[in-house]
Write an enzyme that holds these catalytic residues in place. Sequence first.
Site, PDB file in Angstrom:
ATOM      1  N   TYR A 167       0.818  -1.208   0.000  1.00  0.00           N
ATOM      2  CA  TYR A 167       0.000   0.000   0.000  1.00  0.00           C
ATOM      3  C   TYR A 167       0.858   1.268   0.000  1.00  0.00           C
ATOM      4  CZ  TYR A 167      -3.567  -3.298   1.779  1.00  0.00           C
ATOM      5  OH  TYR A 167      -4.411  -4.360   1.974  1.00  0.00           O
ATOM      6  N   HIS A 205       1.488 -11.619   2.506  1.00  0.00           N
ATOM      7  CA  HIS A 205       0.385 -11.021   1.746  1.00  0.00           C
ATOM      8  C   HIS A 205      -0.315 -12.005   0.810  1.00  0.00           C
ATOM      9  CE1 HIS A 205      -0.967  -6.765   0.390  1.00  0.00           C
ATOM     10  NE2 HIS A 205      -1.935  -7.622   0.212  1.00  0.00           N
TER      11      HIS A 205
END
Length: 286
Positions: free
Chosen positions: A57, A115
């Site tokens: 992000y 992730h």
Amino acid sequence: MTSRLIATSLTSTVTLNDGVIMPLFGLGVYQVDNNCPDVVAAAINQGYQLIDTAEFYANEDGVGNGIKQSGKKREDIFIVSKWWPSSEGEKGVIKTLDTCLQSLQSSYVDLYLLHAPQGRHCAEAYRALIEAKKQGKIRSLGVSNFGVVHLKALAKLGLDKPSVNQIELHPWQQKKDIVNYCREHNIVVMGYSPLAKGQKIQDKTIGGIANKLSKTPAQVLIRWSVQHGFITIPKTSQKSRLQSNADVFDWSIPDEDMKVLDALGNTPWSCTWDPTHNSLKEAGLE
């Protein structure tokens, strides 16, 4: 087996399989960029205690600055971040974790996740993170986007059970096989994209139920996730939506309407990627 816990307020929590206490509701900050510190600070000052970020992000520093801006103590906020799996494996994951901690202006992260099952070095990286947890850099260790086959592979390799599996969850993407496996093995389920990235906000079924309940379509989608007992992290970049997104605790969706919403999953649709089907070779979990 993990019992289903339904959040009744912003302060509702669940005890993970390693004893760490985690909030059941929070703020997601994917694609929250320039105003990330302001949004995070506003959320915290409205009672949010969980913030979900990630290396990918590129706003871990914004989260750290937002916590500082809020004036709240670091230990009162639960931060989740994630490592983007790469070919660097052990060296890469520790380097990324240390950068994460610097960005967060913290000596630890509350929950750190792989992730996705990709990059061919997940087992190697997971072992390194187990050591980082022993060193106090991580309070709890989990995964994201792991399918049942990947979770079974971790167990087969003799690695510590993840505390959390974060996956895409909303009425059109329910991943019941993964949810059921996690609950049977005491792994807490955390759902991302509860609003389906806004792509279904005009759906007639959602709109009809929202009108019936005098709620917004977004609140119906968030409440669906809360009512299923998932850790829920609606994302917003607008401070004005923080309060309405959290106005989901003093009402419920009737059973007959939940059945209608659940039926939307009979034709699965995803608003994003789905690496839960990646091969064990691709994940590095053989």
